[in-house]
Enzyme design. Structure first.
Site, mmCIF file in Angstrom:
data_model
loop_
_atom_site.group_PDB
_atom_site.id
_atom_site.type_symbol
_atom_site.label_atom_id
_atom_site.label_comp_id
_atom_site.label_asym_id
_atom_site.label_seq_id
_atom_site.Cartn_x
_atom_site.Cartn_y
_atom_site.Cartn_z
ATOM 1 N N ARG A 120 19.211 -32.312 -2.371
ATOM 2 C CA ARG A 120 18.114 -33.080 -2.307
ATOM 3 C C ARG A 120 18.580 -34.357 -1.725
ATOM 4 N NH1 ARG A 120 13.835 -32.664 -7.126
ATOM 5 N NH2 ARG A 120 12.258 -32.467 -5.260
ATOM 6 N N GLN A 125 15.253 -33.327 3.669
ATOM 7 C CA GLN A 125 13.916 -33.437 3.024
ATOM 8 C C GLN A 125 12.871 -32.543 3.769
ATOM 9 O OE1 GLN A 125 12.836 -37.807 3.454
ATOM 10 N NE2 GLN A 125 13.859 -38.152 1.591
ATOM 11 N N ASP A 128 12.996 -29.072 1.956
ATOM 12 C CA ASP A 128 12.903 -29.146 0.261
ATOM 13 C C ASP A 128 11.765 -28.493 -0.258
ATOM 14 O OD1 ASP A 128 13.113 -30.085 -2.264
ATOM 15 O OD2 ASP A 128 13.368 -31.962 -2.053
ATOM 16 N N SER A 131 10.213 -30.098 -3.599
ATOM 17 C CA SER A 131 9.166 -31.272 -3.072
ATOM 18 C C SER A 131 7.902 -30.450 -2.950
ATOM 19 C CB SER A 131 9.861 -32.152 -2.272
ATOM 20 O OG SER A 131 10.961 -32.830 -2.809
ATOM 21 N N TYR A 226 16.903 -36.099 -10.234
ATOM 22 C CA TYR A 226 16.099 -35.461 -11.360
ATOM 23 C C TYR A 226 16.603 -36.522 -12.309
ATOM 24 C CZ TYR A 226 15.899 -30.733 -9.234
ATOM 25 O OH TYR A 226 15.306 -29.817 -8.573
#
Length: 370
Positions: A120, A125, A128, A131, A226
């Site tokens: 991450r 991105q 991901d 997400s 996280y």
């Protein structure tokens, strides 16, 4: 390279690669095979894939012919037997949880790329998957809650009197939590949100939510966004503060996960007993045990007058857009992996290194080795 798309086993309704991605991949010199009916549950017919350049084959033909195989859910034992050494497998495998499966795949000699293990970091991105799918889950969780709540979400002023807006608490302000905040606000609810990471306060407030802050939280910027394990003293403070918000809420949506561990219990039986009759809890951590005592994965139960919805498969409830988002993530990863029509497994690249779980007969994923 020969790429193969498999039909997902029920109840999964998504498909790994969208026709838009297939068109790009075939246009760059790759051959794409797709199992008959693989896109049907996502409202994408075989004809649409054929127009994009794919060739429709049987499942056995795809498994035997394709050099890189795509299926979101892990392959079962029978399919694994059909894999020859040196093939590539792309899906969502939860390597820190499914350890025995990782050993089995390593012995098979396949190279496993698990989309949920992509680092991450900013550069990753666009790949991901967590997400992307959390966006779907956060949105759909609010709609589920609204459908099951015996009250309105927005404030209504009617000839029969004024109805107060619903109070919604979101626990965990990651991607799913932030999407849930935005969706609940659009529906007119009064929204509060809690997270152990003080840094997300600004994001919560920018979406119109009130941030419930418990002083003393430990935050690790190296944890990939996280939450991390907190001290027992903090957990006690957190429980006391959360209880006040939980018992006054009409809806609670929980999203709290710690990678590789059982989900922390944040809503206890005693809290459920104090909640409003008819209140709804949507537990998005159900697959890892749940944040609420009494949660059962993929089931809806009622305890102490509170409806608890445990659902870890919400992306599959919106298969068309969820497939398109997942497919785009995979397509962006393939830009790194495929050099024209050949594989480029560069372990100097932290994205490839972090995503590759097994290779050349061994487990190479560092978090699992530790």
């Amino acid at each position: 390279m020969i790429l193969g798309i498999l039909k997902e086993p029920s109840p999964e309704t998504r498909v790994s690669l969208h026709p838009e991605a297939v068109k790009v991949l075939t246009g760059s010199g790759n051959q794409v095979l797709i199992e008959t009916g693989a896109g049907d549950s996502s409202f994408l017919s075989d004809a649409v894939y054929q127009e994009a350049g794919a060739t429709v084959k049987s499942r056995v033909e795809v498994l035997e012919t394709a050099e890189m195989i795509f299926q979101i859910t892990p392959l079962d034992a029978e399919d694994q037997k059909k894999l020859s050494r040196g093939k590539y497998l792309v899906g969502v495998y939860q390597p820190l949880v499914a350890r025995e499966l990782m050993k089995s795949l390593a012995e098979t000699g396949v190279t496993l790329l698990s989309m949920d293990s992509i680092p991450r970091i900013t550069r990753a991105q666009s790949m991901d998957v967590l997400s992307s799918m959390s966006t779907v889950s956060g949105y759909k969780a609010v709609l589920l809650a609204a459908a099951n709540l015996p009250r309105f979400f927005p404030m209504l002023m009617t000839a029969a009197g004024t109805i107060a807006p619903a109070k919604v608490l979101i626990i965990g302000a990651g991607v799913a939590g932030l999407q849930a905040i935005a969706t609940a606000k659009r529906l007119g609810a009064v929204v509060e949100a809690f997270d152990t990471r003080p840094s997300v306060k600004e994001q919560v407030e920018s979406l119109g939510g009130k941030f419930v802050e418990v002083p003393g939280a430990v935050e690790d910027k190296g944890a990939g966004g996280y939450a991390v394990e907190q001290s027992e003293e903090y957990k006690q403070k957190q429980s006391e503060m959360l209880e006040k918000s939980i018992i006054k809420s009409d809806v609670v949506i929980t999203t709290a996960l710690i990678p590789g561990r059982k989900a922390p219990i944040l809503i206890t039986r005693s809290m459920l007993e104090k909640m409003k009759a008819g209140a709804v809890v949507v537990d998005l951590a159900a697959a890892n045990g749940g944040n609420c005592e009494g949660t059962e994965n993929n089931k809806t139960v009622t305890l102490s007058g509170v409806t608890i919805i445990g659902n870890s498969a919400l992306p599959a409830s919106m298969p068309e857009d969820a497939s398109k988002m997942y497919s785009k993530n995979v397509q962006n990863l393939l830009k790194l992996l495929l050099n024209e029509d050949k594989i480029n497994l560069n372990f100097e690249d932290e994205i490839i290194k972090g995503t590759c779980i097994t290779h050349d007969g061994a487990i190479i994923y560092e978090p699992l080795l530790k």
